[in-house]
Design an enzyme around this catalytic site. Structure first.
Site, PDB file in Angstrom:
ATOM      1  N   SER A   1       0.864  -1.185   0.000  1.00 25.37           N
ATOM      2  CA  SER A   1       0.000   0.000   0.000  1.00 25.37           C
ATOM      3  C   SER A   1       0.893   1.225   0.000  1.00 25.37           C
ATOM      4  CB  SER A   1      -0.875   0.002   1.259  1.00 25.37           C
ATOM      5  OG  SER A   1      -1.523   1.247   1.458  1.00 25.37           O
TER       6      SER A   1
ATOM      7  N   TYR B   1      -1.759  -1.157  10.578  1.00 27.74           N
ATOM      8  CA  TYR B   1      -1.833  -1.254   9.124  1.00 27.74           C
ATOM      9  C   TYR B   1      -0.532  -0.775   8.476  1.00 27.74           C
ATOM     10  CZ  TYR B   1      -3.923  -0.714   4.439  1.00 27.74           C
ATOM     11  OH  TYR B   1      -4.220  -0.805   3.095  1.00 27.74           O
TER      12      TYR B   1
END
Length: 262
Positions: A133, A146
């Protein structure tokens, strides 16, 4: 030569589903895996793929899915480690259980899938694409678990590329920015509620305001990047991190105020 076989984790929705459609069009025999069998079955029927339910955090389940793929097709040529999510809090607000859940979802899933698949990929001189990401190279607010998991995926990618390149295995990471998926839509809904924005389009416009391309990606655009890294045109690329974020990562934050002058 028989058609290559690709396995996709988190293949029932979003980027995983878009990648499955693209790889099927490119001639792959596709295996979709994930915890929820219903969306997998729907997706598999749509694109002519095989659905095998599996929890990528559970070693036995992962081995069963990989073994089931080999039993059915006799080979495995490409893996897309796409499963992820969880980890939306600050460090202080993250307890031990949530920390473990975050790392399991974003890192352990890829590790266990790749560990189970690498012996066969070493035989077929296969390829792995790992979905990290933009959070793998930068940090947003209140996403500690995350962010750490997505950063670690890049290290996992490099480690596998280093160790298994001698077997002809190529491993690369992709760092998408905002992509129109169910997960992102839910975040846009939260932003709408918090800022009084009218609809997801307004929210997406807000979060991409300073992105050079000025918009989120469609899942199919990320699928194209995946197809490139899993295909022959990237035959000399391994250990790389390919950022697909509309240019967000290169924006110099201290100069944003000067946008009005340009």
């Amino acid at each position: 030569m028989s058609s290559p076989v690709a396995m996709i984790s988190g293949g029932g929705t979003g980027i995983g589903l878009a990648a499955a459609r693209r790889l099927a069009r490119d001639g792959y025999r596709v295996v979709l895996t994930g915890r929820r069998i219903d969306p997998l079955n729907v997706a598999a029927e749509q694109i002519g793929a095989v659905a095998l339910a599996g929890d990528m955090t559970d070693t036995a389940s992962v081995q069963e899915v990989v073994g089931g793929t080999l039993d059915r097709f006799g080979r495995l040529d490409a893996v897309l480690a796409n499963a992820g999510g969880h980890g939306f809090s600050t460090v202080v607000d993250t307890d031990d259980e949530f920390w473990a859940t975050s790392l399991d979802a974003n890192l352990t899933t890829a590790f266990k899938l790749c560990r189970a698949a690498l012996p066969e990929l070493s035989r077929t001189r296969g390829r792995i694409a790992v979905i990290s990401s933009l959070a793998g190279i930068a940090a947003g607010p209140s996403v500690a678990g995350y962010t750490v998991g997505k950063h670690a995926l890049i290290g996992l990618t490099r480690s596998m590329a280093r160790d298994y390149g001698k077997h002809g295995v190529r491993v690369n990471a992709i760092c998408p920015g905002w992509v129109r998926t169910d997960m992102a839509n839910a975040e846009m809904d939260e932003l709408c509620a918090a800022m009084g924005l009218e609809g997801r389009s307004a929210a997406y416009a807000k979060v991409t305001e300073h992105v050079p391309l000025g918009r989120p990606a469609d899942p199919e655009e990320i699928a194209g990047t995946i197809a490139f890294l899993l295909g022959p045109d990237s035959s000399y690329i391994t250990g790389a991190t390919l950022v697909a974020d509309g240019g967000a990562h290169m924006v110099d934050l201290p100069t944003i105020s000067f946008d009005a002058l340009s």
